[in-house]
Scaffold this motif. Structure first.
Motif, short mmCIF file in Angstrom:
data_model
loop_
_atom_site.label_atom_id
_atom_site.label_comp_id
_atom_site.label_asym_id
_atom_site.label_seq_id
_atom_site.Cartn_x
_atom_site.Cartn_y
_atom_site.Cartn_z
N ALA A 609 -6.98 6.57 37.25
CA ALA A 609 -5.93 7.37 36.60
C ALA A 609 -4.93 6.47 35.90
O ALA A 609 -4.49 6.76 34.77
CB ALA A 609 -5.23 8.24 37.65
N LEU A 610 -4.57 5.33 36.51
CA LEU A 610 -3.63 4.40 35.89
C LEU A 610 -4.23 3.80 34.62
O LEU A 610 -3.55 3.66 33.59
CB LEU A 610 -3.27 3.29 36.88
CG LEU A 610 -2.30 2.21 36.38
CD1 LEU A 610 -0.98 2.83 35.90
CD2 LEU A 610 -2.05 1.17 37.46
N ARG A 611 -5.53 3.46 34.65
CA ARG A 611 -6.20 2.93 33.46
C ARG A 611 -6.16 3.95 32.32
O ARG A 611 -5.95 3.60 31.15
CB ARG A 611 -7.65 2.59 33.79
CG ARG A 611 -7.81 1.34 34.64
CD ARG A 611 -7.74 0.10 33.78
NE ARG A 611 -7.80 -1.11 34.60
CZ ARG A 611 -7.87 -2.33 34.11
NH1 ARG A 611 -7.91 -2.50 32.80
NH2 ARG A 611 -7.90 -3.38 34.90
N ALA A 632 -1.83 9.21 39.06
CA ALA A 632 -1.96 7.91 39.73
C ALA A 632 -0.95 7.78 40.85
O ALA A 632 -1.25 7.24 41.92
CB ALA A 632 -1.79 6.78 38.72
N VAL A 633 0.30 8.27 40.59
CA VAL A 633 1.33 8.24 41.64
C VAL A 633 0.88 9.07 42.84
O VAL A 633 1.06 8.69 44.00
CB VAL A 633 2.67 8.77 41.09
CG1 VAL A 633 3.67 9.01 42.22
CG2 VAL A 633 3.24 7.79 40.07
N ALA A 638 -0.35 2.24 47.17
CA ALA A 638 1.08 2.03 46.94
C ALA A 638 1.36 1.22 45.68
O ALA A 638 2.22 1.60 44.86
CB ALA A 638 1.69 1.35 48.16
N GLU A 639 0.64 0.09 45.50
CA GLU A 639 0.95 -0.74 44.34
C GLU A 639 0.59 -0.03 43.04
O GLU A 639 1.26 -0.20 42.01
CB GLU A 639 0.23 -2.10 44.42
CG GLU A 639 -1.28 -2.05 44.30
CD GLU A 639 -1.98 -1.83 45.64
OE1 GLU A 639 -3.20 -2.08 45.71
OE2 GLU A 639 -1.31 -1.43 46.62
N VAL A 640 -0.47 0.81 43.08
CA VAL A 640 -0.85 1.59 41.89
C VAL A 640 0.22 2.65 41.62
O VAL A 640 0.64 2.86 40.46
CB VAL A 640 -2.24 2.24 42.09
CG1 VAL A 640 -2.52 3.25 40.99
CG2 VAL A 640 -3.31 1.16 42.12
N ALA A 641 0.68 3.31 42.68
CA ALA A 641 1.70 4.34 42.52
C ALA A 641 2.98 3.75 41.95
O ALA A 641 3.64 4.36 41.08
CB ALA A 641 1.97 5.01 43.87
N GLU A 642 3.33 2.53 42.39
CA GLU A 642 4.55 1.88 41.90
C GLU A 642 4.44 1.55 40.42
O GLU A 642 5.36 1.82 39.63
CB GLU A 642 4.79 0.60 42.72
CG GLU A 642 6.10 -0.11 42.36
CD GLU A 642 6.32 -1.37 43.19
OE1 GLU A 642 7.13 -2.20 42.77
OE2 GLU A 642 5.64 -1.51 44.24
N ARG A 643 3.30 0.99 40.02
CA ARG A 643 3.10 0.66 38.61
C ARG A 643 3.07 1.93 37.75
O ARG A 643 3.63 1.98 36.65
CB ARG A 643 1.78 -0.10 38.43
CG ARG A 643 1.82 -1.52 38.94
CD ARG A 643 0.48 -2.22 38.71
NE ARG A 643 0.15 -2.28 37.29
CZ ARG A 643 -1.04 -2.55 36.81
NH1 ARG A 643 -2.05 -2.79 37.66
NH2 ARG A 643 -1.26 -2.59 35.51
N ALA A 644 2.42 2.98 38.27
CA ALA A 644 2.33 4.23 37.51
C ALA A 644 3.71 4.85 37.35
O ALA A 644 4.03 5.42 36.28
CB ALA A 644 1.38 5.19 38.23
#
Length: 657
Positions: A609-611, A632-633, A638-644
């Motif tokens: 989803a982030l991509r 993505a969130v 966690a790290e993906v949710a933070e970046r998203a």
């Protein structure tokens, strides 16, 4: 047992050549004339008072059945001290029912050194129940090289479980005694089985007990196991617990089986049909199918129903079902329940359930409890659950362990675990590997991990693939990687994809894969770890497919990596879809990559989803980007949710600027 008291064999002719007496038993043409001339010559000499001729003439008349004519000559020769005449007089009196008087003359002849008389006297004492006297006289006969004496002594010793029996069976067999040869071969096969059992470590058998892993869930949720056989191959006894013929490769046990085959052949060549049956079985296990069929056929033609049944299985395995059915029919009509079961299975496979049922009932009537079990299977396949339970119960009460397991499965499916447990236990204690595995499932469902593991270990030791997997998983959980690896290897070797995958992960953690080769270097040899991943992947294990793709990519083999990612993705793996997208994007196939990331994100893959969010942002599709950021969130980690979240805020600012 062969009739060792046969009169023709007991006859003795003293100093004269035995063939003279054999010739007197009958002949044709010139032989008849010679016999008549010899008899006339002996009669003239006997009437003139020649003791030897009296003895020979008495033996000739006795063999012909002329008791009245033989008796005066034998008595006269006996009176002159001829031991052969004393022995033959005993034979004559025994035939007339004067047993005690016969024994008296046999004793006289035996004391004088007559081996046939000692044999006859030993048989007499055994019939009276005087075993010490019987053994004494039979041993006297056997030690003089008398085949029947050696055989009768062996029979007596074997009755007492005396290990010396084999020596005398061998002595008789070496002189051409066919029953001795047969029984010697049986004794050698028994020793071979005992040697194999005592000398071998536990060996896991690939693909035994239980249905194929295909279509079965893996990991922590094993399915109930039940062996769905519908006939019993005589070469592989099923439920009775009776050991089948030893399957041996080399060593002392194999040597014993080889010697047994030689004695079986000697007996079979002399017309012993059971020896021909057993010889056929040994040859079949060696893969000498043509010779095995020859001996089965010989025994079957002589009326050995088991040989006809075994010949049927041989023909079936060769693809000749019609000929197999002919021999099974012949054996079944002679009362062989195994053949009736085979016919039932044949008709069941053709969808002819009524005919199948009739043959299964015939097997039952012949005393083969497999018939009841197979009837249960037939009814269960037709959803006739009540009748299936009845037949399973009948077979289970008769001691059929797989029927007990099947009955327990049926009860468990009917939500009656209390009723199922004792039947599982009974079957497992009787040696059912499936039942032991199912007990493991039952206890695992009650969170009794200790009891579950004990039953899994028992089933695994007997070669149950899924049980070995469960033991491996439990040992991994306990941190015992070495024991886990041993069980996982057994399960993986038995065809379990999950076991192959878990074994590969153990090896993977122990030895990290090498990096990509230097420029211009060929791809390295695949590690054992990768080989196990690949085996699991080839069986459709999606996580293994993804891992094989990753290892291929690490080696720089992009095509191989793409193939495995695609296969996993098409089977529903979100990691496979995500990795395939990464690979395609790196190769410039961003449009197709987006399609696979979309599939992965819809299946719950946060990174995908982030991509998609980053891809939408680069294209200027800010609203679409925000939507994928939100997804993505939601999915994480966690790290993906933070970046998203940061990207979503940036896109929001861009939209509101």
């Amino acid at each position: 047992m062969e009739n060792v008291g046969d009169r023709a064999t007991l006859l003795e002719t003293g100093r004269y050549v035995q063939s003279h007496v054999n010739d007197a038993a009958g002949g044709t043409g010139a032989a008849d004339g010679a016999d008549t001339e010899a008899e006339a010559r002996h009669r003239r000499a006997a009437d003139a008072g020649d003791t030897a001729s009296m003895s020979v003439l008495g033996a000739l008349l006795l063999r012909r059945g002329d008791l009245d004519g033989a008796e005066p000559y034998l008595r006269a020769a006996t009176g002159e001290g001829d031991r052969a005449a004393a022995n033959n007089l005993g034979v004559l009196l025994h035939q007339r029912g004067y047993v005690d008087e016969a024994a008296g003359w046999w004793r006289i002849a035996a004391v004088a050194g007559s081996a046939p008389a000692a044999h006859a006297l030993g048989r007499h004492y055994r019939e009276l129940g005087d075993e010490p006297a019987a053994e004494y006289w039979l041993r006297q006969s056997a030690e003089q090289g008398h085949a029947l004496g050696a055989y009768a002594l062996a029979d007596l010793l074997e009755h007492r479980s005396d290990v010396g029996a084999e020596r005398w069976l061998r002595a008789a067999a070496e002189q051409g005694h066919r029953e001795a040869a047969y029984r010697l071969a049986r004794a050698l096969e028994r020793r071979a089985r005992e040697s194999a059992r005592s000398g071998a470590d536990v060996v896991y058998r690939a693909g035994t007990a239980g249905p194929s892993p295909r279509g079965r869930r893996t990991g922590q949720e094993p399915l109930l196991s039940m062996d769905p056989f519908t006939s019993t191959d005589p070469r592989m006894p099923a439920y009775t617990g009776t050991p089948g013929p030893a399957t041996l490769g080399s060593g002392p046990a194999a040597s014993l089986v080889g010697e047994a085959a030689q004695w079986y052949q000697q007996a079979a060549a002399r017309g012993h049909r059971r020896a021909a049956l057993h010889l056929g079985a040994i040859l079949e296990r060696r893969g000498e199918l043509k010779q095995a069929g020859r001996w089965y056929l010989s025994a079957a033609k002589d009326g050995e129903a088991r040989a006809a049944c075994a010949l049927g299985f041989l023909l079936r395995d060769a693809g000749d079902e019609e000929s197999a059915a002919v021999w099974w029919l012949r054996a079944a009509q002679e009362g062989d329940g195994n053949a009736a079961n085979a016919l039932g299975a044949l008709h069941a496979a053709r969808g002819e359930s009524q005919t199948a049922e009739r043959w299964y009932r015939a097997a039952m009537d012949a005393g083969d409890v497999n018939g009841a079990y197979n009837l249960g299977l037939l009814c269960a396949a037709q959803d006739r659950t009540v009748q299936a339970e009845q037949w399973y119960r009948r077979a289970a009460y008769a001691g059929h362990r797989e029927a007990a397991n099947a009955l327990a499965v049926l009860l468990l499916q009917a939500d009656d675990p209390t009723g199922a447990e004792p039947w599982f236990s009974k079957a497992a204690e009787a040696g059912s590997v499936d039942a032991a595995f199912n007990l493991g499932i039952l206890y695992a469902g009650r969170d009794d991990d200790g009891a579950a593991l004990r039953w899994y270990e028992r089933a695994a030791a007997a070669g149950h693939t899924e049980a070995a997997l469960q033991v491996g998983i439990a040992r991994l959980r306990d941190g015992d990687d070495r024991t886990a690896e041993r069980h996982l290897r057994c399960a993986a070797g038995g065809g379990s994809a999950e076991a192959a995958f878990r074994l590969a992960t153990v090896l993977d953690q122990r030895e990290p894969p090498p990096g990509p080769p230097a420029l211009g270097e060929p791809y390295g040899v695949k590690s054992e770890c990768e080989q196990w991943y690949e085996r699991a992947a080839e069986q459709g294990h999606r996580r293994a497919q993804v891992r094989v793709g990753m290892l291929a990519a690490a080696r720089g083999d992009i095509n191989e990596a793409a193939r495995w990612y695609r296969e996993a993705a098409e089977a529903g793996s979100r990691n496979g879809a995500f990795n395939l997208g990464l690979l395609l994007a790196r190769e410039g196939g961003e449009r197709e990559a987006a399609l696979w990331w979309t599939r992965a994100a819809q299946a719950g893959h946060g990174r995908a989803a982030l991509r998609l969010a980053l891809l939408a942002a680069r294209r200027g599709e800010l609203t679409e980007g925000q939507r994928w950021c939100a997804r993505a969130v939601e999915l994480g980690p966690a790290e993906v949710a933070e970046r998203a979240a940061r990207l979503r805020e940036a896109l929001h600012q861009e939209l509101t600027a």
